[in-house]
Design an enzyme around this catalytic site. Structure first.
Site, PDB file in Angstrom:
ATOM      1  N   HIS A 182       0.842  -1.199   0.000  1.00 49.85           N
ATOM      2  CA  HIS A 182       0.000   0.000   0.000  1.00 49.85           C
ATOM      3  C   HIS A 182       0.874   1.245   0.000  1.00 49.85           C
ATOM      4  CE1 HIS A 182      -3.421  -2.632   1.686  1.00 49.85           C
ATOM      5  NE2 HIS A 182      -3.526  -2.495   0.373  1.00 49.85           N
ATOM      6  N   GLU A 185       1.929   3.549   2.981  1.00 49.43           N
ATOM      7  CA  GLU A 185       2.435   2.901   4.191  1.00 49.43           C
ATOM      8  C   GLU A 185       3.973   2.869   4.165  1.00 49.43           C
ATOM      9  OE1 GLU A 185       0.042  -0.689   4.432  1.00 49.43           O
ATOM     10  OE2 GLU A 185      -1.804   0.483   4.270  1.00 49.43           O
ATOM     11  N   HIS A 317       2.577  -3.829   6.771  1.00 50.66           N
ATOM     12  CA  HIS A 317       1.644  -2.735   6.475  1.00 50.66           C
ATOM     13  C   HIS A 317       1.686  -1.750   7.637  1.00 50.66           C
ATOM     14  CE1 HIS A 317      -0.870  -4.549   3.140  1.00 50.66           C
ATOM     15  NE2 HIS A 317      -0.141  -5.583   3.519  1.00 50.66           N
ATOM     16  N   GLU A 390       0.615  -5.038  10.951  1.00 50.89           N
ATOM     17  CA  GLU A 390       0.211  -3.634  10.818  1.00 50.89           C
ATOM     18  C   GLU A 390       1.046  -2.869  11.827  1.00 50.89           C
ATOM     19  OE1 GLU A 390      -1.900  -2.292   8.686  1.00 50.89           O
ATOM     20  OE2 GLU A 390      -3.141  -3.956   7.961  1.00 50.89           O
TER      21      GLU A 390
HETATM   22  O1  3K0 Z   1      -4.924  -9.425   5.746  1.00 50.57           O
HETATM   23  C1  3K0 Z   1      -5.462  -8.359   6.093  1.00 50.57           C
HETATM   24  O2  3K0 Z   1      -6.434  -8.295   6.869  1.00 50.57           O
HETATM   25  C2  3K0 Z   1      -4.928  -7.117   5.491  1.00 50.57           C
HETATM   26  C3  3K0 Z   1      -5.270  -5.862   6.225  1.00 50.57           C
HETATM   27  C4  3K0 Z   1      -4.908  -4.631   5.405  1.00 50.57           C
HETATM   28  C5  3K0 Z   1      -5.781  -4.582   4.155  1.00 50.57           C
HETATM   29  O3  3K0 Z   1      -5.272  -4.917   3.083  1.00 50.57           O
HETATM   30  O4  3K0 Z   1      -6.968  -4.261   4.268  1.00 50.57           O
HETATM   31  N1  3K0 Z   1      -5.089  -3.423   6.201  1.00 50.57           N
HETATM   32  S1  3K0 Z   1      -4.542  -1.973   5.619  1.00 50.57           S
HETATM   33  O5  3K0 Z   1      -5.003  -1.818   4.273  1.00 50.57           O
HETATM   34  O6  3K0 Z   1      -5.024  -0.930   6.511  1.00 50.57           O
HETATM   35  N2  3K0 Z   1      -2.972  -1.961   5.681  1.00 50.57           N
HETATM   36 ZN    ZN Z   2      -1.816  -1.865   4.023  1.00 48.46          ZN
END
Ligand code: 3K0
Ligand code: ZN
Length: 442
Positions: A182, A185, A317, A390
């Site tokens: 992302h 990030e 992330h 995260e």
């Molecule tokens: O595997 C996951 O739950 C990924 C969480 C990730 C996403 O892709 O939604 N969270 S983020 O976008 O806030 N980094």
């Molecule tokens: Zn992310």
């Protein structure tokens, strides 16, 4: 669903404080361009309490960026915000990204002056080259493919005898660290650079590092989404960009959410969007994003003699301070492709890593349903024990959300040292953690 630590405790400290409010007010000074109507904006959505309610919010195509006990932070366009409002939730517009210009103009494609310690793409590549040159017997760099805009996507191999092709290294369990799917990030790229420095500089003096560099092959892919990252910083004002920069046929909206584009249960379950303008657009087909194809091909190339050599992985992330494990596509702990023993090994090591870095451990779908994520693919398709970290901060407030100040880089990358070493130490037999080494690893 497995028993969970009460949300109120897990989320301790994640509610905005008065200090946060002051900072948020100050941050409102962000330039008008970042607050314009056409752009997605950040909102606090008050009301959703359960994973199912959060999944319904995510199913509008907004990205859910943080989860609190009875609210979420989302990035949403006007139509998505309206749909969320119609669910009966209260929305509050949050400030755009912080202004870190220090009153000075940033160079194009560079971080603002106050965040100069972050590495833009060229700086990160230069740092990687310098590390590889400094530790030639431990590290080598491979260009594994190109991004949509033609930037190199690189993998750094770290192991004692890194230059040796096959041979001694072939028998070592391999572990993969991926960063920066992302765009906004950016702290995750710093995490990758930290890992290179740590494994290079501590080899020979730190016994844990030395043992792992001797007995594992460590792969670091520091920047999976270089185009998105560069776009995010291109103007000197953070843009809060998430996706890659690939155009979409028949649409003026650019970008695919790389973490919804992996070829496992792609688009299966309402955990991604088919709308090109969405923050969680899944792409036109699995692996339609070149960056995903490049990394997936690299992972597949590690199948030697019919056996996947990579045993474990972390995809970094930000933000929320979480250790997540698959699956994201289902709320169930066990499912086809995830036995109770698999789940227990994931959870045991996940919780142990979280105990060391102070993050909250949970299954990915405890947050909200996702589909087409890297972790689900790495596990579901390749049987690699894959986690998502995260990183800092835990909330969107005082820590800076996606844009923590560069003063925190050293602390927040080193914070994951022990967790990374734990994963490496377990990688030869993840089932040892549940006392089943004999059953699975002999
Ligand atoms: O595997 C996951 O739950 C990924 C969480 C990730 C996403 O892709 O939604 N969270 S983020 O976008 O806030 N980094
Ligand atoms: Zn992310």
């Amino acid at each position: 669903m497995r028993p969970r630590t009460p949300l109120s405790r897990r989320l301790h400290g994640r509610v905005a404080t008065a200090a946060t409010a002051v900072l948020l007010t100050l941050a409102m000074a962000a330039p008008a361009s970042s607050r314009s109507e056409e752009r997605p904006r950040a909102y606090e959505v008050t009301g959703p309490r359960t994973a199912a309610q959060r999944s319904a919010v995510a199913a509008t195509g907004a990205s859910v960026d943080a989860v609190r006990d009875h609210s979420v932070v989302v990035t949403a366009d006007a139509a998505q915000a309206e749909r969320i409002r119609r669910m009966g939730y209260r929305l509050r517009v949050l400030p755009g990204p912080p202004d870190r210009s220090d009153g000075r103009k940033a160079k194009p494609f560079d971080f603002p002056p106050a965040d100069a310690k972050y590495h833009n793409y060229n700086e990160a590549m230069a740092e990687i080259d310098a590390d590889v040159a400094k530790y030639p017997s431990l590290m080598s760099k491979q260009v594994i493919g190109k991004s949509y805009e033609g930037r190199d996507i690189v993998a750094v191999k770290i192991t004692n005898g890194a230059k040796a092709a096959g041979g001694a290294a072939a028998a070592k369990p391999e572990v993969l660290f991926t960063h920066h799917q992302h765009a906004r990030e950016h702290l995750t790229v710093e995490m990758a650079l930290y890992l290179l420095k740590e494994f290079g500089s501590k080899y020979g003096t730190d016994p844990r590092v030395t043992k792992m560099v001797d007995s594992r092959v460590i792969w670091v892919v520091p920047d999976v989404n270089p185009d998105g990252g560069e776009y995010d910083i291109a103007t000197g004002t953070y843009r809060s960009w998430r996706k890659n920069r690939q155009p979409n046929t028949g649409s003026s909206a650019r970008g695919t959410d790389l973490n919804r584009n992996w070829d496992y249960k792609w688009g299966c379950c309402g955990g991604s969007s088919g709308s090109t303008g969405s923050e969680t657009y899944r792409g036109s087909a699995p692996q339609s994003a070149p960056e995903v194809k490049v990394v997936a091909d690299f992972v597949r190339s590690r199948i030697v003699g019919g056996k996947q050599q990579i045993k474990a992985a972390i995809d970094f992330h930000t933000y929320s301070e979480l250790v997540l494990w698959p699956f994201g596509w289902t709320y169930d702990d066990t499912a086809p492709g995830m036995t109770k023993d698999d789940h227990d090994a994931f959870a045991t090591i996940g919780k142990s890593m979280a105990a060391s870095n102070g993050y909250t451990p949970e299954q990915s779908s405890d947050l909200y349903i996702t589909d087409g994520t890297i972790d689900d693919w790495l596990w579901g398709n390749q049987k690699i024990f894959a986690y998502t970290f995260e990183m800092y901060p835990d909330s969107s407030g005082a820590g800076g959300g996606f844009y923590p100040p560069d003063e925190v880089i050293d602390r927040e990358t080193a914070r994951n040292r022990d967790a990374v070493l734990q994963l490496l130490e377990n990688a030869d037999c993840m089932y040892r953690s549940i006392g089943k080494e004999g059953q699975y690893c002999r």
